[in-house]
Design a protein around this motif. Structure first.
Motif, PDB file in Angstrom:
ATOM      1  N   ASP A   1       0.826  -1.205   0.000  1.00  0.00           N
ATOM      2  CA  ASP A   1       0.000   0.000   0.000  1.00  0.00           C
ATOM      3  C   ASP A   1       0.862   1.257   0.000  1.00  0.00           C
ATOM      4  O   ASP A   1       0.548   2.238  -0.680  1.00  0.00           O
ATOM      5  N   LEU A   2       1.968   1.228   0.751  1.00  0.00           N
ATOM      6  CA  LEU A   2       2.864   2.380   0.779  1.00  0.00           C
ATOM      7  C   LEU A   2       3.531   2.585  -0.580  1.00  0.00           C
ATOM      8  O   LEU A   2       3.772   3.714  -1.004  1.00  0.00           O
ATOM      9  N   TYR A   3       3.836   1.469  -1.246  1.00  0.00           N
ATOM     10  CA  TYR A   3       4.501   1.515  -2.553  1.00  0.00           C
ATOM     11  C   TYR A   3       3.498   1.197  -3.677  1.00  0.00           C
ATOM     12  O   TYR A   3       3.826   0.489  -4.609  1.00  0.00           O
ATOM     13  N   ARG A   4       2.316   1.762  -3.583  1.00  0.00           N
ATOM     14  CA  ARG A   4       1.239   1.381  -4.513  1.00  0.00           C
ATOM     15  C   ARG A   4       1.427   1.966  -5.917  1.00  0.00           C
ATOM     16  O   ARG A   4       0.794   1.510  -6.863  1.00  0.00           O
ATOM     17  N   THR A   5       2.253   2.995  -6.069  1.00  0.00           N
ATOM     18  CA  THR A   5       2.451   3.614  -7.381  1.00  0.00           C
ATOM     19  C   THR A   5       3.897   3.416  -7.828  1.00  0.00           C
ATOM     20  O   THR A   5       4.808   3.317  -6.996  1.00  0.00           O
ATOM     21  N   PRO A   6       4.159   3.363  -9.137  1.00  0.00           N
ATOM     22  CA  PRO A   6       5.534   3.172  -9.610  1.00  0.00           C
ATOM     23  C   PRO A   6       6.397   4.417  -9.464  1.00  0.00           C
ATOM     24  O   PRO A   6       7.622   4.328  -9.453  1.00  0.00           O
ATOM     25  N   THR A   7       5.773   5.580  -9.355  1.00  0.00           N
ATOM     26  CA  THR A   7       6.506   6.840  -9.216  1.00  0.00           C
ATOM     27  C   THR A   7       6.216   7.452  -7.848  1.00  0.00           C
ATOM     28  O   THR A   7       5.221   7.102  -7.198  1.00  0.00           O
ATOM     29  N   PRO A   8       7.064   8.366  -7.387  1.00  0.00           N
ATOM     30  CA  PRO A   8       6.895   8.931  -6.045  1.00  0.00           C
ATOM     31  C   PRO A   8       5.515   9.537  -5.832  1.00  0.00           C
ATOM     32  O   PRO A   8       5.019  10.278  -6.692  1.00  0.00           O
ATOM     33  N   PRO A   9       4.876   9.230  -4.697  1.00  0.00           N
ATOM     34  CA  PRO A   9       3.536   9.759  -4.421  1.00  0.00           C
ATOM     35  C   PRO A   9       3.600  11.173  -3.857  1.00  0.00           C
ATOM     36  O   PRO A   9       4.667  11.673  -3.490  1.00  0.00           O
ATOM     37  N   ASP A  10       2.456  11.804  -3.758  1.00  0.00           N
ATOM     38  CA  ASP A  10       2.335  13.082  -3.055  1.00  0.00           C
ATOM     39  C   ASP A  10       2.174  12.750  -1.572  1.00  0.00           C
ATOM     40  O   ASP A  10       1.099  12.353  -1.114  1.00  0.00           O
ATOM     41  N   ALA A  11       3.269  12.895  -0.827  1.00  0.00           N
ATOM     42  CA  ALA A  11       3.263  12.478   0.578  1.00  0.00           C
ATOM     43  C   ALA A  11       2.259  13.264   1.403  1.00  0.00           C
ATOM     44  O   ALA A  11       1.613  12.725   2.300  1.00  0.00           O
TER      45      ALA A  11
END
Length: 394
Positions: free
Chosen positions: A219-229
């Motif tokens: 869930d923390l790494y759900r996207t391949p690119t950096p998320p909007d923290a």
């Protein structure tokens, strides 16, 4: 270029000790295997083999980043440039001794990937060639029996979870260097491959706990690119607890001791013995073998001992980091090493400016990386690590 967002807190050590406990026992000599009745301890028994495997794995992770992210963000380009330097250095000496041609071919292939990215040449072809050569190097460098050894595989998974550029740290560093997140994505995929291999022998409870920890990390790494923290209300420590928890589950499943930092004195003695081994290699003119060993020493010093010594013995820690930095690249091994080097360079520049005569210009052309012969530096590093043993209570 790596910058750690983590402040140094004494509570980290208290929590760490509470989680993993404390093991005693005599120090194993480098390469010595565990005695009957003792849990396997791959980080003590196969320190150099694991370091070489980690170097090969880091190269494969970086090659995966090249494939997935085109055009490559500058931060990732800096990461990719580590392949023919720090990553390659973890096994370069042994590979050169075993197969000089493969050593040269792989070194050139890794630089070809870096150059291809920079010049927009045929990147996929360069990556495929490098990956094939990495596979050949692994066959030559890592005993096949180790790659079937569950404790060894679990130790590799623990490194992927909690060591530098692993799942936990990549997420933390994302808050200052967003593309560090991509390292964590690839590392987590490799961890899940290790878990799939070892899960069948786990108890039902361990299976449930392992899947739950992986679900949190997924869930923390759900996207391949950096998320909007900010949008997702993420904090730097979010991945640390599930990564540590999953590392402990790996340990339980394979019935091995996968945390060499349980006994700081024992680990310091082990690293001191390895450093002595490196010094002998340097004395014999075997620079590659010496560097390999120092990379392994720096890996465990950075992961297990550096934060504690930086808190309790900052001058001693700074000396150890500085000497290691004269031998190998330390910014990927020890948090704050790069910042310390920049601070030294700042002080050096200020001193040079202060010493100028009126009208004299500063000669600022000396940008070469500071290095020194291993046979000169290594004995001093060995001496400081011996002092560290005493400071840690040994």
């Amino acid at each position: 270029m790596r910058h750690s967002p983590r402040p140094l807190r004494a509570t980290v050590f208290a929590a760490y000790a509470a989680v993993i406990g404390s093991f005693g026992g005599a120090t194993l000599a480098p390469g010595q295997v565990a005695t009957p009745g003792r849990l396997p301890e791959p980080f003590y028994e196969h320190t150099l083999e694991l370091s070489r495997a980690f170097g090969l794995e880091m190269i494969e992770r970086r090659l995966a980043l090249v494939e997935r992210h085109q055009p490559l963000a500058f931060e990732l380009y800096v990461e990719i440039a580590e392949m023919p330097t720090a990553d390659f250095g973890r096994f370069s000496g042994t590979l050169a001794a075993k197969d000089a041609q493969l050593h040269n071919d792989l070194f050139i292939a890794l630089w070809d990937v870096v150059k291809a990215i920079h010049s927009t040449d045929d990147v996929p072809t360069a990556v495929a060639k490098a990956r094939a050569l990495v596979g050949k190097a692994r066959e030559l460098l890592i005993d096949p029996s180790l790659l079937r050894n569950e404790a060894f595989l679990a130790a590799m998974a623990v490194d992927l979870l909690v060591a530098g550029e692993g799942v936990g740290e990549a997420f933390q560093e994302m808050f200052l260097s967003p593309w560090q997140y991509a390292n964590g994505v690839v590392a987590l995929e490799l961890v899940k491959e290790r878990w799939a291999t070892l899960e069948p022998r786990a108890s039902e409870t361990a299976k449930d706990e392992g899947r739950a920890a992986i679900a949190v990390l997924d869930d923390l790494y759900r996207t391949p690119t950096p998320p909007d923290a900010r949008e997702r209300r993420l904090t730097p420590e979010d991945a640390e607890a599930p990564a540590q928890r999953l590392a402990g589950i790996f340990e339980d499943v394979v019935r091995a001791d996968l945390f060499p930092g349980r006994d700081f004195v024992r680990l310091a003695k082990h690293l001191h013995a390895l450093t002595r081994q490196a010094c002998i290699a340097y004395d014999n003119g075997e620079e590659g073998a010496g560097d390999e060993t120092i990379y392994a020493v720096g890996h465990h010093y950075g992961t297990q001992l550096a934060a504690l010594l930086e808190l309790t013995e900052p001058q001693l820690h700074a000396g150890i980091v500085e000497l290691m930095g004269l031998l190998v690249k330390t910014d990927d091994l020890i948090e704050g090493a790069e910042a310390a080097e920049l601070e030294r360079e700042r002080r050096k520049r200020e001193a040079a400016i202060a010493a100028l005569r009126p009208g004299e210009m500063l000669d600022d052309d000396d940008d070469e990386e500071q290095t020194a012969p291993g046979w000169v530096v290594c004995p001093d590093l060995e001496f400081l690590l011996e002092i560290a043993i005493g400071k840690l209570g040994g």
